[in-house]
Write a protein that holds these residues in place. Sequence first.
Motif, short mmCIF file in Angstrom:
data_model
loop_
_atom_site.label_atom_id
_atom_site.label_comp_id
_atom_site.label_asym_id
_atom_site.label_seq_id
_atom_site.Cartn_x
_atom_site.Cartn_y
_atom_site.Cartn_z
N SER A 1 4.09 -0.60 -9.60
CA SER A 1 3.40 -0.78 -8.37
C SER A 1 2.40 0.53 -8.35
O SER A 1 2.90 1.48 -8.66
CB SER A 1 4.44 -0.51 -7.17
OG SER A 1 3.76 -0.37 -6.02
N SER A 2 1.42 0.30 -7.59
CA SER A 2 0.40 1.43 -7.28
C SER A 2 0.79 1.97 -5.82
O SER A 2 0.00 2.68 -5.48
CB SER A 2 -1.05 0.88 -7.56
OG SER A 2 -1.17 -0.29 -6.42
N ALA A 3 1.82 1.67 -5.19
CA ALA A 3 1.81 2.04 -3.83
C ALA A 3 2.00 3.56 -3.69
O ALA A 3 2.66 4.02 -4.62
CB ALA A 3 3.05 1.31 -3.30
N ARG A 4 1.68 3.87 -2.40
CA ARG A 4 2.08 5.30 -2.20
C ARG A 4 3.50 5.49 -1.95
O ARG A 4 4.06 4.60 -1.07
CB ARG A 4 1.11 5.82 -1.16
CG ARG A 4 1.50 6.98 -0.60
CD ARG A 4 0.80 7.65 0.54
NE ARG A 4 1.44 8.92 0.65
CZ ARG A 4 0.84 9.51 1.75
NH1 ARG A 4 -0.20 9.29 2.31
NH2 ARG A 4 1.44 10.89 1.94
N VAL A 5 4.16 6.17 -2.48
CA VAL A 5 5.82 6.38 -1.94
C VAL A 5 5.75 7.60 -1.13
O VAL A 5 5.44 8.73 -1.33
CB VAL A 5 6.63 6.46 -3.46
CG1 VAL A 5 8.01 6.81 -2.82
CG2 VAL A 5 6.25 5.30 -4.23
N ILE A 6 6.42 7.19 -0.03
CA ILE A 6 6.92 8.39 1.02
C ILE A 6 8.42 8.64 1.11
O ILE A 6 9.09 7.72 1.18
CB ILE A 6 6.34 8.15 2.32
CG1 ILE A 6 4.91 8.24 2.42
CG2 ILE A 6 6.73 9.27 3.30
CD1 ILE A 6 4.36 7.69 3.63
N ASP A 7 8.69 9.57 0.52
CA ASP A 7 10.31 9.94 0.35
C ASP A 7 10.76 10.36 1.58
O ASP A 7 10.53 11.68 1.93
CB ASP A 7 10.43 10.65 -0.83
CG ASP A 7 11.98 10.91 -1.28
OD1 ASP A 7 12.88 10.57 -0.30
OD2 ASP A 7 12.12 11.47 -2.08
N TYR B 1 6.78 13.70 9.12
CA TYR B 1 5.67 12.80 8.89
C TYR B 1 5.50 11.76 10.22
O TYR B 1 6.44 11.21 10.87
CB TYR B 1 5.69 11.84 7.88
CG TYR B 1 5.89 12.13 6.55
CD1 TYR B 1 4.83 12.78 5.70
CD2 TYR B 1 7.26 12.18 5.83
CE1 TYR B 1 5.15 13.19 4.47
CE2 TYR B 1 7.22 12.83 4.48
CZ TYR B 1 6.34 13.18 3.76
OH TYR B 1 6.50 13.76 2.65
N ASP C 1 0.81 -1.21 0.12
CA ASP C 1 -0.01 0.18 0.00
C ASP C 1 0.66 1.18 -0.08
O ASP C 1 0.67 2.25 -0.60
CB ASP C 1 -0.69 0.20 1.26
CG ASP C 1 -2.02 -0.97 1.25
OD1 ASP C 1 -1.98 -1.72 0.33
OD2 ASP C 1 -2.00 -1.70 2.45
N THR C 2 2.09 1.18 0.77
CA THR C 2 2.70 2.43 1.05
C THR C 2 4.30 1.72 0.90
O THR C 2 4.51 0.88 1.61
CB THR C 2 2.72 2.91 2.34
OG1 THR C 2 1.17 3.72 2.38
CG2 THR C 2 3.27 4.34 2.25
N GLU D 1 -1.19 4.87 7.96
CA GLU D 1 -1.79 5.78 7.34
C GLU D 1 -1.06 7.12 8.06
O GLU D 1 -0.55 7.37 9.16
CB GLU D 1 -3.39 6.03 7.86
CG GLU D 1 -4.38 5.03 7.38
CD GLU D 1 -4.41 4.87 5.83
OE1 GLU D 1 -4.35 5.90 5.27
OE2 GLU D 1 -4.37 3.95 5.31
N ASP E 1 1.58 15.51 8.37
CA ASP E 1 2.37 15.87 7.26
C ASP E 1 2.83 17.44 7.32
O ASP E 1 1.77 18.06 7.12
CB ASP E 1 1.62 15.45 5.99
CG ASP E 1 2.43 15.95 4.56
OD1 ASP E 1 3.30 16.43 4.72
OD2 ASP E 1 2.08 15.41 3.59
#
Length: 508
Positions: free
Chosen positions: A44-50, A454, A4-5, A460, A464
């Motif tokens: 991938s459809s994952a949300r990416v948090i950099d 974050y 998911d992420t 979730e 942010d």
Amino acid sequence: MDFDTVIINGLIVTASEILPEGLQIGIKDGKIASIGRKLLRSDSSARVIDAAGGYVTPGGIDSHVHIAQDNSPTGDTWETATRSAVAGGTTTVLAFASQKRHEESVLPAVKAYHEKANGQAHCDYGFHLIVSNVTTDILNNELPAVLSSEGITSVKLYMTYEPLKLTDKDLLHVMLACRKLGMTTMIHAENSDMISLVIEGLERNNRTEPFYHAIARPRIAEDEASYRAISLAELVDAPILIVHMSSEKAVQHVRDAQTRLLPIHAETCPHYLFLLSDELRSCHGHDQFHGARNICAPPLRHSISDLEALWRGIANGSFTVWSSDHAPHTYDHPLGKKIGLVNGIPRFSKVPNGVPGLETRLPLLFSQTTACLPSDKARLSLPQFVQLTAANAAKLYGLADRKGAITIGFDADITIWYPQGDPKGQVEIQQKHLHHGVDFTPFEGIKVQNWPRYTILRGEVVWDRDSAGIAGTKGFGQYLKRNKGQIVVGRLGQTAEGMSEGERDFWM
Ligand code: DUC
Ligand code: ZN
Ligand code: ZN
């Protein structure tokens, strides 16, 4: 697996080390599903948090907060307190359901507390119990019942305050019951009679301004009660945690006990390491009541050497947890002033004790780590930071199967910091930027080197800082049924000093 992420480009910190660069965290269904390299598939459809080179630590666990207790009518609600928790990188809070002295049962307190918290929390939460009226039924039936049905596995006891304090015998009864059940006993250790004698004298001499609060609760009152609490615990071989410690000698008692492998734990809090009793004085043209904002118990201590001693305790491992003891009261409020001002004159002994600090707890300590200071100036390492702010609390309070570590299978509760030296992370603490529901912070004006960028709760993003700010919703926070705690220091099965092997069997 498609996640998911996925969190990329972070430096992951555990309770023992900083993991090699390049590791990513894959999150699925709110859990940490993988830690490895190249987790992102091209489709991938994952949300990416950099994380952009910032440190990645377990979401904070604040194991000592007071929220919406009856004795704090001008304080935070569950919504405002937990909102401030996530804004400061904390994903779990443990708060107090407090038995009233006239009640013969602890169950009404638990029920009422659930009603207040239900549907209101931005972060996950659990309850400790405050027991102020010890009955056989509570010891034999209710404690086992709340443990199994509610997952409440810790109890706080007071050695001071008229409506709360217990006799030594009752302290022993509860420690024994908790030992048998595998519950953790927390103790507020101050000598009640010493304090009330000094208060009587101060009031006789009309010395009632807020500063005298620090005179009224001298270190020796904490030292004596801490030593007594340790002795009581040793007699019955029970593990305890002494909360909100502020005195060097009291901490020395803990350290001596730990050296003897007694399971004695200590907690301290940001206000005892950053503030001095001068904060109780009214200056800069403020009214006489101004210093009342910083009334807490134990009180702020007098000298830098007090602070230094506590910082040494942080560095040498005497403390198991770093908690906020968030105990919020609105300062500029008719109700607060009505209680604290008698005929227009401030009377410290009437002011409710406690300061807010949930949101500022993590940044204040993080700023003292090697991530922010050269190693000869830093007070602690990053792994020590993780131990004190999350991992140890998870162990001590029965959450170590799901929280307090960045480990596969655990809840994806994660705090991401700015890269080292990034000016965006550098913040001067100001009340106007905070998210709690009260009207001041005792840490106003203190500069911290990094602030959580974050906060992620069960996968979730709930905070942010660079865009939405508070990004979660109230009600997302879940009630935590906890397991029995683990002992973090010392061990059970110690024979009390002066007692031979087996003597306890005659009476325990
Ligand atoms: N004890 C606490 O635990 N918090 C605030 C004040 C107090 O006496
Ligand atoms: Zn206390
Ligand atoms: Zn407290």
